[in-house]
Structure formats: C-alpha cells, structure tokens
Design a protein around this motif. Structure first.
Motif, mmCIF file in Angstrom:
data_model
loop_
_atom_site.group_PDB
_atom_site.id
_atom_site.type_symbol
_atom_site.label_atom_id
_atom_site.label_comp_id
_atom_site.label_asym_id
_atom_site.label_seq_id
_atom_site.Cartn_x
_atom_site.Cartn_y
_atom_site.Cartn_z
ATOM 1 N N SER A 119 56.399 67.418 39.377
ATOM 2 C CA SER A 119 57.561 67.906 40.123
ATOM 3 C C SER A 119 58.072 66.861 41.114
ATOM 4 O O SER A 119 59.235 66.900 41.520
ATOM 5 C CB SER A 119 57.201 69.193 40.871
ATOM 6 O OG SER A 119 56.187 68.944 41.831
ATOM 7 N N ARG A 151 61.843 62.209 40.954
ATOM 8 C CA ARG A 151 62.682 63.330 41.358
ATOM 9 C C ARG A 151 63.851 62.861 42.224
ATOM 10 O O ARG A 151 63.667 62.065 43.150
ATOM 11 C CB ARG A 151 61.851 64.348 42.130
ATOM 12 C CG ARG A 151 62.616 65.598 42.538
ATOM 13 C CD ARG A 151 61.677 66.608 43.166
ATOM 14 N NE ARG A 151 62.358 67.817 43.574
ATOM 15 C CZ ARG A 151 61.758 68.893 44.056
ATOM 16 N NH1 ARG A 151 60.433 68.878 44.186
ATOM 17 N NH2 ARG A 151 62.434 69.959 44.402
ATOM 18 N N ALA A 177 67.520 68.521 43.673
ATOM 19 C CA ALA A 177 66.719 69.070 42.580
ATOM 20 C C ALA A 177 67.235 70.403 42.068
ATOM 21 O O ALA A 177 66.667 70.966 41.137
ATOM 22 C CB ALA A 177 65.272 69.227 43.032
ATOM 23 N N TRP A 197 66.260 69.597 36.753
ATOM 24 C CA TRP A 197 65.110 70.390 36.339
ATOM 25 C C TRP A 197 64.942 70.384 34.825
ATOM 26 O O TRP A 197 63.818 70.223 34.319
ATOM 27 C CB TRP A 197 65.268 71.837 36.825
ATOM 28 C CG TRP A 197 64.119 72.709 36.441
ATOM 29 C CD1 TRP A 197 62.912 72.800 37.060
ATOM 30 C CD2 TRP A 197 64.058 73.621 35.322
ATOM 31 N NE1 TRP A 197 62.093 73.699 36.407
ATOM 32 C CE2 TRP A 197 62.772 74.217 35.340
ATOM 33 C CE3 TRP A 197 64.960 73.986 34.322
ATOM 34 C CZ2 TRP A 197 62.389 75.152 34.391
ATOM 35 C CZ3 TRP A 197 64.562 74.914 33.366
ATOM 36 C CH2 TRP A 197 63.299 75.494 33.416
ATOM 37 N N SER A 208 58.055 72.134 37.644
ATOM 38 C CA SER A 208 58.391 70.736 37.368
ATOM 39 C C SER A 208 59.457 70.533 36.315
ATOM 40 O O SER A 208 59.968 69.410 36.174
ATOM 41 C CB SER A 208 57.116 69.987 36.940
ATOM 42 O OG SER A 208 56.098 70.111 37.907
ATOM 43 N N GLY A 209 59.795 71.560 35.554
ATOM 44 C CA GLY A 209 60.804 71.399 34.519
ATOM 45 C C GLY A 209 60.359 70.442 33.433
ATOM 46 O O GLY A 209 59.176 70.360 33.083
ATOM 47 N N THR A 265 70.429 77.051 37.735
ATOM 48 C CA THR A 265 69.078 76.519 37.567
ATOM 49 C C THR A 265 68.029 77.609 37.741
ATOM 50 O O THR A 265 67.035 77.661 37.005
ATOM 51 C CB THR A 265 68.818 75.383 38.570
ATOM 52 O OG1 THR A 265 69.841 74.395 38.443
ATOM 53 C CG2 THR A 265 67.467 74.745 38.335
ATOM 54 N N LYS A 279 65.151 78.731 35.000
ATOM 55 C CA LYS A 279 63.723 78.787 35.304
ATOM 56 C C LYS A 279 63.142 80.156 34.973
ATOM 57 O O LYS A 279 62.066 80.263 34.362
ATOM 58 C CB LYS A 279 63.493 78.478 36.784
ATOM 59 C CG LYS A 279 63.707 77.035 37.181
ATOM 60 C CD LYS A 279 63.387 76.866 38.669
ATOM 61 C CE LYS A 279 63.461 75.408 39.101
ATOM 62 N NZ LYS A 279 63.085 75.241 40.520
#
Length: 528
Positions: A26, A30, A34, A40, A187-188, A381, A385
């Motif tokens: 993550s 980066r 974010a 992501w 953390s995607g 986003t 998620k």
C-alpha cells in the motif's frame, strides 16, 4: 492426504511473507492522491516492463493453470497440450491490438474495456452488455482460483476433503479469503504486483526442479512417456474411469487453442494488468517476452505425464490432486512446502486482480455511468474497493456450496461469452467509419445465446448438460470449440446487420462520419 508438520511450516512461513508484502504494498510507489481509481486499481499506471511482466505472468499462469492443465493430461492425454498454441495465439493477438488500446487508455483515462467501448460507440446498451459479459466471465474464473487454493489446502491435510466435514473443513479457506480480501482492499493492484515477484520465482524453481529430478527418479523421459502411454491406454479401456483418455479430433485441438488465445486479453483482469503498464512501448516489450512463460507452461503440462508414469492415484478420484500428490511423493517435505506455497500464491495473485477488475466494472461502468447524482473520485474508488471484497465473498460462497464441476462449467461458458466481445473491440480500434452499435449488439446477443445453448446441449459423462466446451455446429462436419462457432455466427450477424442498416438508412452523400465522436476530456478527470 496426511498432515506433515515440516511441509506445513514451510508453506505457512512463505504465505506469511507474502501477506506482509501485500499490506506493505500500500506504500509502494504510492502517489499523494491515493483516492483516484487510477491509483488503487491500476497502480498509478506506472508499471514498467519488469513489473508488468511479472504481473501479467502472475495473472496468466494461475493456480488453475498449474493444477488443471496437468490434470487434463493426466486424465485425457495429449489434448491438455492445447494450452501451448493457446498462449502463442494470445501473445500474437495482444501485440496487434494492446499497444494501441493502452495508448488510448492513457490519453483518455480508460480504466476498463467498457470505457473504450462507451467512448467509441456512445451506446449505453452496448456498454452495459460488455460490462455484464465481463462480470459473468470473471466470477467463475475467480471461483476456480479458490478451488485451486482448496486443492492445495486439502493436499496439506488442513482443509477441504482432507479435514473431514463441518466447520474445520472450510476454516483454512476462510482464513485465506480474509487475508486476500484485506490486503487487496488496502493496497489495490500494488499487492498482487509485488507478490507476483515471489510467486513467479517460486513457480520457476519448483517446475524446473520437477522436470529435472522426477524423470531421473522414474528412469528417464523414455520410461516416463512409455509408462504414461500404458497408463492412458489402461484408462481408455476402463468402463468406470471418470474421464477416460479418448482420441481427439484435430479440429477440437486447433480451435481450443485458437479460441482460448483470442479470448484471454478480453477478460477484465487481463485488461487491468495491461492498463497498469507505463505505455504502449512497455506492452510491446511484454508481448515479445511473455512467450518465455510458454516454455514454462509446456514443462507444467509434463507434470501430468509424470503423474501418470508414477502411478499416482488421485485423492477422491479427482485428477486435480495428481500434481500435488506427485510432488509430495517425489520431493522431501520442505521442498513440497515450497511447491504448495507457489501454487497457493498462483491462486492469490490472479484472484486479487480479478476482484479488482470486477470492482472497476461495477464502480466505473454501472455505478458512475448510471448514477443520477455526481460521483466523486473518492466515492468511485470506495465502491470499487467494496465490490472487490463482495465478489470474492460471492466466489467463496460459490466454492463452499456448489460442486467444483459447476464452477468449471460456468468458466467454460465465460470463455464462450467473453470471446464474443472481440468484434466490438477490434472494429472500434481499427475502423473509423464503423459507428453503428446496433449490428454489434445483435451479433453479441445472437452469439451469446447460441453459445450458451450449444454448451448446454453437450452431454456430460453422467448424462447431464454442460459436458464440455466443444460441439459440432450445423455448418461443419467436425466438432470445434463452441466459442469459435459462436464467433463465426457473431461475425455473420454483424455483417448482415451492417448491410441491412446501410440499405435501410443510407447516409446522405458527404455527411457520413469519418471518425468516432471526439472525447471532450479524459475519463479519469470526469469523476468529481
């Protein structure tokens, strides 16, 4: 399957290592902002040749590949080698259209393939059809990764059928699911990208060691192939054999390789890995270098032949246990733990990418596109998620409540369906005059309906439907991969529909559009 403390300790240590890596990812590369979906879901689109190479390798060569391809050879013989020409086709096709698609994605902010279709044809109905097709094709593929993970846990003696019935049977898989969901949410795409380095290294080590060491123990490759051919011959004459080796028509072998190869880079998770790359040059390099994995795949397939030669009797009669049992029988306990960890990572990496891809489709192409209120980048986003966790939970329920053969049947359907989006993508990329979405929609619907009907009509060994992915269409005398026959129908309907549209509504001379409607601003900037 018996529990071995040394094997389990090595397996657990390696899984704990990649779990830590998943959460640390993550903070890896980066960007300050974010909350953007680009960050992501696509790692900020900054992955260079090496990261893209291992990410796509981790995406392509999954636990299902490492377990199911050798299992096919173990149970049916040479038909399992269709995966080799399959990978040759997919890299050639990828080299043809992916660089241009990635350039457009960077220029216009595409996160999914539907973004491109929506921008090119300006049709909500066609875009929704592409989105739904992608989701339906991804879900069973994700479930199969969990099936592969369940096989590994069962081979360790800590889960699945090896743990008996009740809650303890499913507990290890539930724990693995929880860890996967947690670090993917945090953390995607960076998590599977980082873990893929360890996964690829371990897979190469295990496979190369296996194809050197096991044939030596079995008396050389001559002895291996001789014993394997005798074992297959014995299977083909055994009435009770669940999947006896049979002679395969060449048209089946060729069209399986061709159709599967044409379909792969249309899957949402494959496009996600490609769109995360730095640009078209990175993709071209990868399409040139990824065939190195084809050599590895050929060696993986040989494990099925070695399992036959070694006289492996799969646990519960399931050929998917052939390779885990072969490795357990041939190698010391500590190395078996390394091999099982490599297989588990080969499930976790693609499962994470598939969940992210599904989340992107829902957040970008359903939630945002059909929302009546403005959608912020942060909200988009957040939805992606949440959906990434939801689809993993759905796949887990699928695996725990239904037979694994059901997941295989749906994955076969997913391959048939996803290939039918190929005409839309190629026409959108390489023709400027074609702007009418209606023939594309008609061809897609006709081919999906036909493909589903044809697959349902194939009888299984038990007499039920969905017995395979090949059938003989009415216009041929030999059986072929159903996805290919559906694609032929798709193209025929598309050609007829385009001709009919021109005849019924001819454009006035000099006013026919030369290009697709321009994109006013990048999609990535429209949210919020």
């Amino acid at each position: 399957m018996t529990f071995n403390p040394i094997t389990f300790s090595v397996f657990l240590a390696l899984l704990l290592l990649v779990t830590v890596m998943g959460f640390v990812a993550s903070r890896w590369r980066r960007a300050p902002d974010a909350d953007q979906l680009d960050e992501w879901a696509l790692g900020g689109r900054t992955f260079g040749p090496l990261i893209t190479w291992v990410l796509l390798g981790g995406d392509l060569y999954s636990a299902y590949t490492l377990i199911a391809i050798p299992a096919t050879l173990f149970s049916m013989g040479a038909i399992g080698f269709y995966a080799i020409p399959n990978s040759i086709v997919l890299y050639a096709l990828g080299f043809l259209f992916l660089p241009k698609l990635v350039s457009l994605a960077h220029e216009n902010g595409y996160v999914t393939l539907t973004d491109f279709v929506n921008d090119r044809f300006r049709s909500k109905s066609l875009s929704l059809a592409i989105t739904v097709t992608g989701l339906l094709a991804t879900m069973p593929y994700l479930a199969l990764q969990l099936v592969g993970l369940e096989v590994v846990l069962s081979a360790l003696g800590i889960g699945g059928s090896a743990a008996g019935n009740g809650f303890m049977r499913d507990l290890p898989l539930l724990i693995a699911f929880g860890i996967l969901a947690a670090y993917t949410y945090a953390s995607g795409l960076r998590a599977p990208a980082l873990i893929a380095f360890v996964k690829d290294a371990l897979v190469y080590i295990v496979v190369i060691a296996a194809v050197i060491y096991i044939p030596i123990k079995l008396g050389g490759f001559d002895s291996v192939f001789d014993a394997a051919s005798k074992a297959l011959a014995a299977k083909s004459t055994t009435p009770k054999s669940a999947s006896p080796a049979v002679a395969v028509d060449p048209s089946v072998y060729m069209t399986l390789g061709l159709g599967s190869g044409m379909a792969f880079f249309l899957y949402p998770h494959a496009i996600t890995g490609v769109f995360a790359s730095r640009g078209a040059k990175t993709v071209r390099r990868n399409m040139s270098l990824l065939p190195l994995y084809t050599v590895l795949l050929g060696l993986v397939a040989l494990l099925g032949v070695m399992a036959l030669a070694a006289g492996i009797t799969p646990h519960d009669g399931n050929p998917q246990y052939a390779v885990p049992q072969l490795l357990s029988q041939m190698f010391p306990s500590w190395f078996t733990g390394v091999a099982f960890a490599a297989m588990a990572m080969s499930a976790l990496v693609p499962a994470a990418i598939m969940a992210i891809a599904a989340g992107n489709l829902v957040s970008r192409n359903i939630y945002r596109q059909f929302s009546r209120r403005p959608v912020t980048a942060k909200g988009e986003t957040r939805v992606s998620k949440f959906v990434s966790v939801l689809v993993k939970a759905g796949a887990l329920v699928f695996v725990l409540t239904l037979d694994a053969k059901t997941a295989v049947n749906f994955q076969l359907l997913g391959g048939i369906w996803i290939l039918q989006t190929l005409p839309t993508v190629l026409l959108g990329l390489f023709t400027k005059r074609f702007t009418d979405h209606r023939p594309l929609m008609a061809g897609l619907l006709a081919s999906v309906i036909y493909g589903t009907w044809a697959a349902y009509g194939v009888k299984s060994a038990t007499g039920g439907p969905f017995g395979g992915s090949t059938a003989t269409p009415f216009f041929l005398s030999s059986p072929i991969y159903i996805a290919v026959s559906a694609l032929i129908l798709n193209c025929a309907v598309l050609a007829a529909g385009s001709l009919l549209a021109r005849m019924l509504r001819p454009a006035p001379r000099g006013t026919e559009p030369e290009t697709a409607p321009p994109v006013s601003e990048p999609l990535g900037q429209r949210a919020g």
